[in-house]
Design a protein around this motif. Structure first.
Motif, PDB file in Angstrom:
ATOM      1  N   PRO A 332      -7.239   1.329  -6.869  1.00 25.19           N
ATOM      2  CA  PRO A 332      -7.926   0.889  -5.372  1.00 25.19           C
ATOM      3  C   PRO A 332      -7.759   2.040  -4.553  1.00 25.19           C
ATOM      4  O   PRO A 332      -8.807   2.340  -3.895  1.00 25.19           O
ATOM      5  N   VAL A 333      -6.748   2.934  -4.587  1.00 28.15           N
ATOM      6  CA  VAL A 333      -6.445   3.836  -3.578  1.00 28.15           C
ATOM      7  C   VAL A 333      -6.372   5.207  -4.622  1.00 28.15           C
ATOM      8  O   VAL A 333      -5.464   5.161  -5.219  1.00 28.15           O
ATOM      9  N   HIS A 334      -7.250   6.165  -4.293  1.00 24.36           N
ATOM     10  CA  HIS A 334      -7.212   7.282  -5.370  1.00 24.36           C
ATOM     11  C   HIS A 334      -6.182   8.053  -5.026  1.00 24.36           C
ATOM     12  O   HIS A 334      -5.963   9.017  -6.031  1.00 24.36           O
ATOM     13  N   THR A 335      -5.578   8.314  -4.052  1.00 21.57           N
ATOM     14  CA  THR A 335      -4.430   9.267  -3.826  1.00 21.57           C
ATOM     15  C   THR A 335      -2.959   8.748  -4.351  1.00 21.57           C
ATOM     16  O   THR A 335      -2.190   9.281  -4.244  1.00 21.57           O
ATOM     17  N   LEU A 336      -3.098   7.673  -4.950  1.00 22.06           N
ATOM     18  CA  LEU A 336      -1.926   7.069  -5.597  1.00 22.06           C
ATOM     19  C   LEU A 336      -1.454   7.961  -6.661  1.00 22.06           C
ATOM     20  O   LEU A 336      -2.583   8.487  -7.267  1.00 22.06           O
ATOM     21  N   ARG A 337      -0.037   8.298  -6.931  1.00 22.81           N
ATOM     22  CA  ARG A 337      -0.102   9.491  -8.082  1.00 22.81           C
ATOM     23  C   ARG A 337       0.155   8.905  -9.374  1.00 22.81           C
ATOM     24  O   ARG A 337       0.723   8.853  -9.941  1.00 22.81           O
ATOM     25  N   ASP A 408       7.503   0.585  -0.631  1.00 15.36           N
ATOM     26  CA  ASP A 408       6.942  -0.014  -2.058  1.00 15.36           C
ATOM     27  C   ASP A 408       5.503   0.818  -2.466  1.00 15.36           C
ATOM     28  O   ASP A 408       5.242   1.337  -3.483  1.00 15.36           O
ATOM     29  N   VAL A 409       4.643   0.876  -1.373  1.00 17.77           N
ATOM     30  CA  VAL A 409       3.030   1.290  -1.571  1.00 17.77           C
ATOM     31  C   VAL A 409       3.080   2.539  -1.423  1.00 17.77           C
ATOM     32  O   VAL A 409       2.689   3.460  -2.300  1.00 17.77           O
ATOM     33  N   CYS A 410       3.419   3.064   0.048  1.00 14.50           N
ATOM     34  CA  CYS A 410       2.968   4.438   0.257  1.00 14.50           C
ATOM     35  C   CYS A 410       3.966   5.473  -0.406  1.00 14.50           C
ATOM     36  O   CYS A 410       3.364   6.824  -0.509  1.00 14.50           O
ATOM     37  N   SER A 411       5.052   5.189  -0.977  1.00 13.09           N
ATOM     38  CA  SER A 411       6.032   6.179  -1.822  1.00 13.09           C
ATOM     39  C   SER A 411       5.237   6.482  -2.958  1.00 13.09           C
ATOM     40  O   SER A 411       5.602   7.469  -3.726  1.00 13.09           O
ATOM     41  N   ARG A 412       4.280   5.762  -3.409  1.00 13.50           N
ATOM     42  CA  ARG A 412       3.446   6.161  -4.595  1.00 13.50           C
ATOM     43  C   ARG A 412       2.219   6.983  -4.367  1.00 13.50           C
ATOM     44  O   ARG A 412       1.578   7.133  -5.407  1.00 13.50           O
ATOM     45  N   CYS A 413       2.062   7.106  -3.104  1.00 14.53           N
ATOM     46  CA  CYS A 413       0.839   7.763  -2.657  1.00 14.53           C
ATOM     47  C   CYS A 413       0.997   9.126  -2.159  1.00 14.53           C
ATOM     48  O   CYS A 413       2.241   9.691  -1.660  1.00 14.53           O
ATOM     49  N   LEU A 414       0.020  10.084  -2.513  1.00  6.78           N
ATOM     50  CA  LEU A 414       0.228  11.399  -2.095  1.00  6.78           C
ATOM     51  C   LEU A 414       0.295  11.573  -0.452  1.00  6.78           C
ATOM     52  O   LEU A 414       0.475  12.710   0.073  1.00  6.78           O
ATOM     53  N   LYS A 415      -0.420  10.788   0.132  1.00  5.22           N
ATOM     54  CA  LYS A 415      -0.703  10.937   1.703  1.00  5.22           C
ATOM     55  C   LYS A 415       0.588  10.708   2.495  1.00  5.22           C
ATOM     56  O   LYS A 415       1.511  10.193   2.251  1.00  5.22           O
ATOM     57  N   THR A 416       0.363  11.536   3.481  1.00  7.39           N
ATOM     58  CA  THR A 416       1.421  11.343   4.712  1.00  7.39           C
ATOM     59  C   THR A 416       1.073  10.388   5.850  1.00  7.39           C
ATOM     60  O   THR A 416       0.039  10.670   6.490  1.00  7.39           O
ATOM     61  N   ARG A 417       1.818   9.679   6.165  1.00  6.99           N
ATOM     62  CA  ARG A 417       1.505   8.463   6.904  1.00  6.99           C
ATOM     63  C   ARG A 417       1.560   9.007   8.417  1.00  6.99           C
ATOM     64  O   ARG A 417       2.459   8.780   9.374  1.00  6.99           O
ATOM     65  N   LEU A 418       0.301   9.419   8.938  1.00  5.84           N
ATOM     66  CA  LEU A 418       0.322   9.881  10.159  1.00  5.84           C
ATOM     67  C   LEU A 418       0.261   8.820  11.067  1.00  5.84           C
ATOM     68  O   LEU A 418       0.945   8.654  12.273  1.00  5.84           O
ATOM     69  N   TRP A 419      -0.311   7.616  10.628  1.00  4.57           N
ATOM     70  CA  TRP A 419      -0.252   6.520  11.476  1.00  4.57           C
ATOM     71  C   TRP A 419       1.173   5.940  11.570  1.00  4.57           C
ATOM     72  O   TRP A 419       1.471   4.950  12.609  1.00  4.57           O
ATOM     73  N   ALA A 420       2.158   6.298  11.030  1.00  2.00           N
ATOM     74  CA  ALA A 420       3.579   5.934  11.275  1.00  2.00           C
ATOM     75  C   ALA A 420       4.402   7.085  11.817  1.00  2.00           C
ATOM     76  O   ALA A 420       5.587   7.149  11.546  1.00  2.00           O
ATOM     77  N   PRO A 437      -3.590  13.945   4.601  1.00  2.00           N
ATOM     78  CA  PRO A 437      -3.179  12.864   5.926  1.00  2.00           C
ATOM     79  C   PRO A 437      -3.723  11.437   5.545  1.00  2.00           C
ATOM     80  O   PRO A 437      -4.609  11.400   4.917  1.00  2.00           O
ATOM     81  N   CYS A 438      -3.022  10.656   6.183  1.00  5.44           N
ATOM     82  CA  CYS A 438      -3.346   9.294   6.038  1.00  5.44           C
ATOM     83  C   CYS A 438      -3.315   8.693   7.365  1.00  5.44           C
ATOM     84  O   CYS A 438      -2.277   8.201   8.191  1.00  5.44           O
ATOM     85  N   PRO A 439      -4.560   8.551   8.215  1.00  7.68           N
ATOM     86  CA  PRO A 439      -4.759   8.512   9.424  1.00  7.68           C
ATOM     87  C   PRO A 439      -4.418   7.050   9.979  1.00  7.68           C
ATOM     88  O   PRO A 439      -4.405   6.821  11.003  1.00  7.68           O
ATOM     89  N   GLU A 440      -4.528   5.957   8.988  1.00  7.05           N
ATOM     90  CA  GLU A 440      -4.457   4.671   9.189  1.00  7.05           C
ATOM     91  C   GLU A 440      -4.069   3.864   7.999  1.00  7.05           C
ATOM     92  O   GLU A 440      -4.578   4.218   6.769  1.00  7.05           O
ATOM     93  N   ALA A 441      -3.383   2.825   8.030  1.00  3.80           N
ATOM     94  CA  ALA A 441      -2.958   2.190   6.986  1.00  3.80           C
ATOM     95  C   ALA A 441      -4.347   1.509   6.239  1.00  3.80           C
ATOM     96  O   ALA A 441      -5.299   1.131   6.662  1.00  3.80           O
ATOM     97  N   CYS A 442      -4.029   1.655   4.882  1.00  5.83           N
ATOM     98  CA  CYS A 442      -5.364   1.135   3.927  1.00  5.83           C
ATOM     99  C   CYS A 442      -5.060  -0.273   3.787  1.00  5.83           C
ATOM    100  O   CYS A 442      -4.075  -0.770   3.914  1.00  5.83           O
ATOM    101  N   THR A 443      -6.155  -0.893   3.226  1.00  9.57           N
ATOM    102  CA  THR A 443      -6.042  -2.368   2.967  1.00  9.57           C
ATOM    103  C   THR A 443      -5.159  -2.808   1.961  1.00  9.57           C
ATOM    104  O   THR A 443      -4.646  -3.804   1.831  1.00  9.57           O
ATOM    105  N   LEU A 444      -4.642  -1.824   1.127  1.00  8.91           N
ATOM    106  CA  LEU A 444      -3.794  -2.000  -0.015  1.00  8.91           C
ATOM    107  C   LEU A 444      -2.205  -2.330   0.707  1.00  8.91           C
ATOM    108  O   LEU A 444      -1.731  -3.306   0.378  1.00  8.91           O
ATOM    109  N   LEU A 445      -2.158  -1.626   1.687  1.00 10.91           N
ATOM    110  CA  LEU A 445      -0.836  -1.693   2.508  1.00 10.91           C
ATOM    111  C   LEU A 445      -1.015  -2.994   3.231  1.00 10.91           C
ATOM    112  O   LEU A 445       0.032  -3.740   3.367  1.00 10.91           O
ATOM    113  N   VAL A 446      -1.850  -3.322   3.955  1.00  6.45           N
ATOM    114  CA  VAL A 446      -2.094  -4.396   4.855  1.00  6.45           C
ATOM    115  C   VAL A 446      -1.922  -5.870   3.914  1.00  6.45           C
ATOM    116  O   VAL A 446      -1.192  -6.594   4.306  1.00  6.45           O
TER     117      VAL A 446
HETATM  118 FE1  SF4 Z   1      -1.547   5.493   0.719  1.00  5.68          FE
HETATM  119 FE2  SF4 Z   1      -1.829   5.409   3.470  1.00  5.68          FE
HETATM  120 FE3  SF4 Z   1      -2.392   3.297   1.948  1.00  5.68          FE
HETATM  121 FE4  SF4 Z   1       0.057   4.204   2.481  1.00  5.68          FE
HETATM  122  S1  SF4 Z   1      -1.296   3.264   4.029  1.00  5.68           S
HETATM  123  S2  SF4 Z   1      -0.717   3.620   0.131  1.00  5.68           S
HETATM  124  S3  SF4 Z   1      -0.144   6.508   2.397  1.00  5.68           S
HETATM  125  S4  SF4 Z   1      -3.516   5.431   1.808  1.00  5.68           S
END
Ligand code: SF4
Length: 462
Positions: A332-337, A408-420, A437-446
């Motif tokens: 669902p999130v394409h930047t997951l590694r 758990d979630v973002c550690s598998r993602c290439l993006k850097t959490r600017l929102w945090a 960049p990750c400018p905003e938390a995605c729905t997978l994280l929510v």
């Molecule tokens: Fe990736 Fe951002 Fe979603 Fe975390 S919140 S999984 S860094 S897209």
């Protein structure tokens, strides 16, 4: 010049969920009436929050690919797009200027009057000689007390088709509400009965619950003196593409000339294409120029012979190979590694941007905005405050809970959490492939934060 955006629900788990919207986007692209057709989803990428940024033109028509009005079309989609509107959408739609783009948001396709033609087409596919002498039409709806609108649409279609006089009788019957489908033998008198499910897609209800509840044995089933002809759902008919175009035309109103190329979008892609001319790494992928075309593949497949790789030659081909990981799990999130290996794409300069868009939706636009210090970030508290429905509870998540979910979630993602408040100094535009960049938390994280809170409230473990 105009962009058309089709919005679907999508899923965190099931890669098939987005399939119908992708197919309609392809059909509409072939018709060539819009200069581009883009997809966006609530539960997967390209996400609702990103999709307007990925549009090339400043005149954007957004169509919710839903069968009825309700929570998603009236609350979630307008909110996530930033339309500043909540509640019923007027028949003429809503127009807003957002970030220099004129955005027209329409009613969902399912409420358009021409859906009656789609129901009729489905009925005639199931029973070509259906007629006003001996044939009843039953439109099957889901029906739930929470969504009166969906029932209203089905009743309206039934009225319209009744007035057309093409069937001996026309009924609207529901799975979860009166009048119930299970009572059809009490209300339907005609010997031949065409049943058309008014559903967005083929799925659990159309393939299992309806046939099981009715005791259907196939497309044609005889019950004593009556024979039932069961059609495919309305939402998957190719005519829906015409319904979408009708809606888009209606939304366009007086504006005939459309918009211009969006300057920020064009600058981001022109800069990226210049990088690509010299070869560029982006995320887990590498793009190499080769004799007038571009080759795209997984970085870890660099140096592998072409013979051992599955070759695709269209952006849609890239879309299909990157939607699942090597284990066949949805991404669902394409930047997951977990970009799958084992494929290569050979693409023209014209097709490369769309292929990169499918590979990493909005990454070029957002990385360029970050590179030029123009990226707006949304802190967690703002994202949480926006949530409604079952997600409202994430508003009371503690910083620790959010951080634990992100670990758990973002550690598998290439993006850097600017929102945090994480910092990102370099992006692909500075030669750093993983600087995304990750400018905003995605729905997978929510969803992960919500699940953790539910598990805690229930005393269970995640
Ligand atoms: Fe990736 Fe951002 Fe979603 Fe975390 S919140 S999984 S860094 S897209």
């Amino acid at each position: 010049m105009r962009s058309l955006v089709l919005i679907g629900h999508g899923s965190h788990l099931n890669s098939e969920s987005a399939g119908a919207v992708y197919r309609y986007a392809e059909l509409l692209r072939e018709r060539g009436l819009f200069d581009e057709v883009v997809e966006g989803y609530w539960k997967e990428e390209p996400s609702l929050r990103q999709v307007l940024r990925t549009c090339r033109y400043t005149d954007v028509t957004v169509i919710p690919m839903f069968i009825s009005e309700g929570y998603f079309t009236e609350t979630v989609i307008p909110r996530e797009l930033g339309l500043g509107h909540q509640g019923p959408v007027p028949p003429e739609g809503i127009a807003r200027v957002l970030g220099g783009k004129t955005v027209r948001y329409t009613l969902p396709y399912g409420v358009h009057a021409s859906m009656s033609d789609v129901i009729l087409a489905r009925a005639h596919e199931a029973l070509p000689d259906a007629n006003a002498q001996d044939t009843a039409l039953v439109i099957i709806g889901h029906g739930t007390t929470r969504n009166e609108n969906s029932n209203r649409v089905i009743h309206q279609n039934a009225e319209r088709l009744r007035a057309a006089g093409l069937f001996a009788e026309v009924h609207a019957l529901f799975l979860d509400e009166d009048p119930r489908l299970s009572t059809w033998t009490d209300v339907v008198r005609s010997p031949r009965v065409v049943m058309v499910p008014f559903f967005a897609s083929e799925g659990w209800h159309t393939l299992e619950t309806i046939p099981e509840d009715l005791g259907l044995t196939g497309e044609v089933t005889t019950f004593g003196a009556q024979t039932v002809y069961y059609s495919k759902p309305t939402g998957t008919h190719a005519m829906v593409a015409d319904v979408v175009l009708n809606l888009a035309e209606g939304a366009r109103g007086q504006s005939l000339q459309g918009g211009d190329v969006d300057a920020h979008h064009a600058q981001a892609w022109d800069t990226f294409m210049r990088l690509a001319q010299g070869g560029v790494r982006l995320g887990e992928a590498v793009i190499t120029p080769q004799a007038g075309v571009f080759e795209l593949r997984h970085m870890l497949d660099e140096g592998r012979g072409n013979a051992g790789l599955h070759t695709v030659v269209t952006p849609e081909g890239v879309r299909d190979v990157v939607r699942e990981d090597e284990g066949g799990h949805h991404r669902p999130v394409h930047t997951l590694r977990n970009l799958p290996r084992g494929w290569r794409a050979v693409l023209s300069a014209e097709d490369l941007p769309r292929a990169v868009h499918y590979l990493y939706p909005a990454v070029v636009e957002e990385s360029f905005a970050c590179h030029t210090h123009a990226l707006h970030t949304t802190p967690w508290a703002t994202t949480a405050r926006r949530q409604t429905g079952i997600y409202t509870k994430v508003q009371s998540a503690t910083a620790e809970q959010v951080e634990a979910a992100a670990r758990d979630v973002c550690s598998r993602c290439l993006k850097t959490r600017l929102w945090a408040s994480q910092k990102l100094d370099s992006t692909v535009f500075d030669g750093v492939p993983g600087g995304i960049p990750c400018p905003e938390a995605c729905t997978l994280l929510v969803a992960e934060v919500r699940e953790r809170m539910s598990a805690k409230a229930g005393g269970g473990h995640h």
